[in-house]
Write a protein that holds these residues in place. Structure first.
Motif, PDB file in Angstrom:
ATOM      1  N   THR A 182       0.839  -1.217   0.000  1.00 42.74           N
ATOM      2  CA  THR A 182       0.000   0.000   0.000  1.00 42.74           C
ATOM      3  C   THR A 182       0.870   1.262   0.000  1.00 42.74           C
ATOM      4  N   THR A 183       2.060   1.169   0.624  1.00 47.06           N
ATOM      5  CA  THR A 183       2.918   2.366   0.717  1.00 47.06           C
ATOM      6  C   THR A 183       3.320   2.856  -0.679  1.00 47.06           C
ATOM      7  N   SER A 186       0.990   5.574  -2.564  1.00 44.87           N
ATOM      8  CA  SER A 186       0.686   6.795  -1.792  1.00 44.87           C
ATOM      9  C   SER A 186       0.074   7.907  -2.664  1.00 44.87           C
ATOM     10  N   ASP A 187       0.386   7.913  -3.968  1.00 46.82           N
ATOM     11  CA  ASP A 187      -0.223   8.927  -4.861  1.00 46.82           C
ATOM     12  C   ASP A 187      -1.746   8.785  -4.923  1.00 46.82           C
ATOM     13  N   LYS A 189      -3.697   7.769  -2.305  1.00 47.52           N
ATOM     14  CA  LYS A 189      -4.199   7.462  -0.958  1.00 47.52           C
ATOM     15  C   LYS A 189      -5.642   7.931  -0.724  1.00 47.52           C
ATOM     16  N   ASN A 190      -6.074   8.980  -1.410  1.00 45.45           N
ATOM     17  CA  ASN A 190      -7.460   9.428  -1.209  1.00 45.45           C
ATOM     18  C   ASN A 190      -8.472   8.482  -1.841  1.00 45.45           C
ATOM     19  N   PHE A 192      -7.823   5.184  -2.101  1.00 46.17           N
ATOM     20  CA  PHE A 192      -7.566   3.836  -1.556  1.00 46.17           C
ATOM     21  C   PHE A 192      -8.592   3.497  -0.467  1.00 46.17           C
TER      22      PHE A 192
END
Ligand code: NDP
Length: 408
Positions: A182-183, A186-187, A189-190, A192
Motif C-alpha cells: 500500500t505504501t 501513496s499517490d 491514498k485518497n 484507496f
C-alpha cells in the motif's frame, strides 16, 4: 485497577457467567492450556466427534482420513461412497501447476487507465516490495507471481496480487505483503479503500475424478438416476444448494479435522458454484462405458502449516496419520472425500431415500437426548430401529420400559 475482560483467566471469566456450579465445573474440566493461547476471551474447549473414513484410494494410494463432524451418518456415508469409488480404482487428482492466493488493493473514484498505467510501470518495485516484506516465503520457493489491475465498475478498481504461499493457507502471508504494498500507492491514498486477501481461491482449482462399475452402485438404473439427479442440480438452485451442502458434509469434516479454515473453503466453493452465472452443484455425474463417472472441481485454499494447524496438536496428528506433508496432497484427499460423500448421498436419494439410513444413525443422538446412559444406548437404539415410527416421546417411553424391565 480492575483487569479488563480479556485480561482475565478462563476461570475468572467463567465465574462471571450465569452458569450453574455443575456447568462451570464441566467447562473448567474441559479447558486446555494450549487453546487458551489460540482465541480471545477463552473459557473452554468445544469438542466435536472425530471418526475415520477407513479407506479411500487417492492417486493409487490408500488413505485413512479423519473427519470431525457433529452430524450422524456422514462418516458412514463417506465410507460407503469411498467403497464404491475404490471399486473403480479410486480417485484421481489434477492439481494446478502452481497454487496461489489473491490479495486485493481496493480503490474507488479512480480512473482505470491511470492506475493501470501506474501498476504496469511499477512492476519491479511491487515485486521487490513483496520480497522485502515476506522474505521467508521466498526462501520456501513462494512469493508474488503477478500484479494486475481489474476494472470492477466505472470508478472502482481492484489491483490483484497473486501470491504463492506454498504449504500455508496464506491469509496472513498475503495480508502482510499487501499492507507493505500500500505504501507504494501513496499517490492514490485518497482513492484507496483497503487491502485484504480474497477467499475466492481461483488459482487453487483442483479437480478429482472417479468411476464406479454399474454393479457397485446398484445397477445401471441406479447409475442413470444418479446422472439425472446430477443434471437436476445444474438447473435448480434448490437442489444445487442441498447437493453442495451434502458435499461439504464430507469435505469440511476433513478440513476441520486438519485444523484448516472451513469458512474459507466453503466461501470459495460456493462462489465457484456460481462462476458461470447460475448457482450449480460442484459435482458432475455422467455415464461412460458401463461406468458411472464423477467429477468435482473446487478452488480450495488449505495448508499443512501456519494458522491454527501449527498450534493444534490434534491437527498435526491428523496430518501425520495421512502422511500428508504438502498442501497439494491435502487438497487432493479433501476433494476425494467430497466426491465420495456426494456419491453416497445421491445413491441414497435415488435408491430408497435418505431418511432410512440417516435416522438409524440419528437414534444414538436421540437416545442420549432422552437421557439414556452410555450402557443403555445400544439396547435403546436396537429397539428404536425395530420400529416404523420414532420420535422423542416414543424414545422416552421405551427407555422407561427398559428401566422397568431391568428392575423386575
Ligand atoms: P500463518 O500466518 O501462520 O503463516 C504461515 C507461516 O507458516 C509462514 O509465514 C511461515 O512462517 C510458516 N511456514 C512454515 N513452513 C511453511 C511452508 N512450507 N510454506 C509456507 N509457510 C510455511 O498462516 P497463513 O498465512 O496460512 O494464514 C492462515 C490463517 O489466517 C488461518 O488461521 C485463517 O483462519 C486466518 N485468516 C483468514 C482470513 C480469511 O480467510 N479471510 C483472514 C485473516 C486470517 P515464517 O514466515 O515465520 O517462516
Amino acid at each position: 485497577m480492575a483487569k479488563k475482560y480479556y485480561e482475565l483467566s478462563p476461570d475468572e471469566r467463567l465465574a462471571l457467567l450465569q452458569l450453574s456450579d455443575q456447568d462451570k465445573s464441566a467447562w473448567h474440566d474441559n479447558q486446555s492450556d494450549n487453546n487458551t493461547q489460540i482465541v480471545e476471551n477463552y473459557i473452554t474447549d468445544f469438542r466435536l466427534p472425530m471418526g475415520i473414513l477407513q479407506d479411500i484410494i487417492v492417486n493409487g494410494h490408500q488413505v485413512s482420513v479423519p473427519m470431525a463432524i457433529e452430524e450422524p451418518s456422514v462418516i458412514a456415508a463417506a465410507n460407503n461412497g469411498a467403497k464404491m469409488l475404490n471399486a473403480g480404482g479410486g480417485v484421481q487428482v489434477v492439481l494446478p501447476k502452481r497454487s496461489a492466493l489473491t490479495g486485493q488493493l481496493l480503490f474507488t473514484n479512480i480512473d482505470f487507465d491511470t492506475i493501470n498505467q501506474f501498476v504496469l510501470t511499477h512492476q519491479k518495485i511491487l515485486f521487490e516490495c513483496a520480497k522485502q516484506s515476506k522474505p521467508s516465503i521466498y526462501k520456501r520457493g513462494g512469493g508474488l507471481l503477478s500484479v494486475v489491475t481489474r476494472r470492477i465498475t466505472d470508478s472502482d478498481v481492484s489491483v490483484d496480487f497473486t501470491i504463492d504461499t506454498k504449504d500455508a493457507m496464506g491469509a496472513n502471508i498475503v495480508n502482510t505483503i499487501l499492507e507493505a504494498e500500500t505504501t507504494i500507492f501513496s499517490d492514490f491514498k485518497n482513492q484507496f479503500i483497503g487491502a485484504i486477501l480474497s477467499n475466492y481461491a481461483i488459482d487453487q482449482l483442483v479437480t478429482v475424478t472417479g468411476r464406479v462399475p454399474f454393479a457397485n452402485v446398484g445397477g445401471q438404473q441406479v447409475a442413470e438416476k444418479i446422472v439425472s439427479l446430477s443434471k437436476f442440480s445444474k438447473h435448480d438452485i434448490y437442489r444445487a444448494t442441498t447437493e453442495n451442502k451434502g458435499l461439504f458434509n464430507g469435505l469440511s469434516a476433513v478440513v476441520m479435522a486438519t485444523g484448516n479454515d472451513w469458512r474459507a473453503v466453503e466461501a470459495s466453493g460456493h462462489a465457484y458454484a456460481s462462476h458461470n452465472g447460475q448457482y450449480q452443484s460442484l459435482t458432475t455425474w455422467s455415464i461412460k462405458n458401463d461406468y458411472l463417472q464423477g467429477e468435482l472441481t473446487l478452488p480450495i485454499s488449505v495448508g499443512t502449516v501456519g494458522g491454527a494447524i501449527s498450534a493444534m496438536p490434534q491437527a498435526q496428528r491428523a496430518l501425520r496419520m495421512m502422511a500428508v506433508e504438502t498442501a497439494d496432497q491435502l487438497r487432493g484427499i479433501i476433494l476425494a472425500v467430497g466426491l465420495a460423500q456426494n456419491l453416497a448421498a445421491l445413491k441414497a436419494i435415488v435408491a430408497g431415500g435418505i431418511q432410512q439410513g440417516h435416522m438409524k444413525m440419528q437414534y444414538r443422538a436421540l437416545a442420549i437426548q432422552v437421557g439414556a446412559t452410555i450402557a443403555e444406548v445400544q439396547t435403546l437404539v436396537t429397539k428404536l430401529r425395530a420400529l416404523k415410527q420414532v420420535d422423542t416421546e416414543i424414545a422416552k417411553k421405551i427407555l422407561m420400559e427398559m428401566r422397568d424391565e431391568s428392575k423386575n
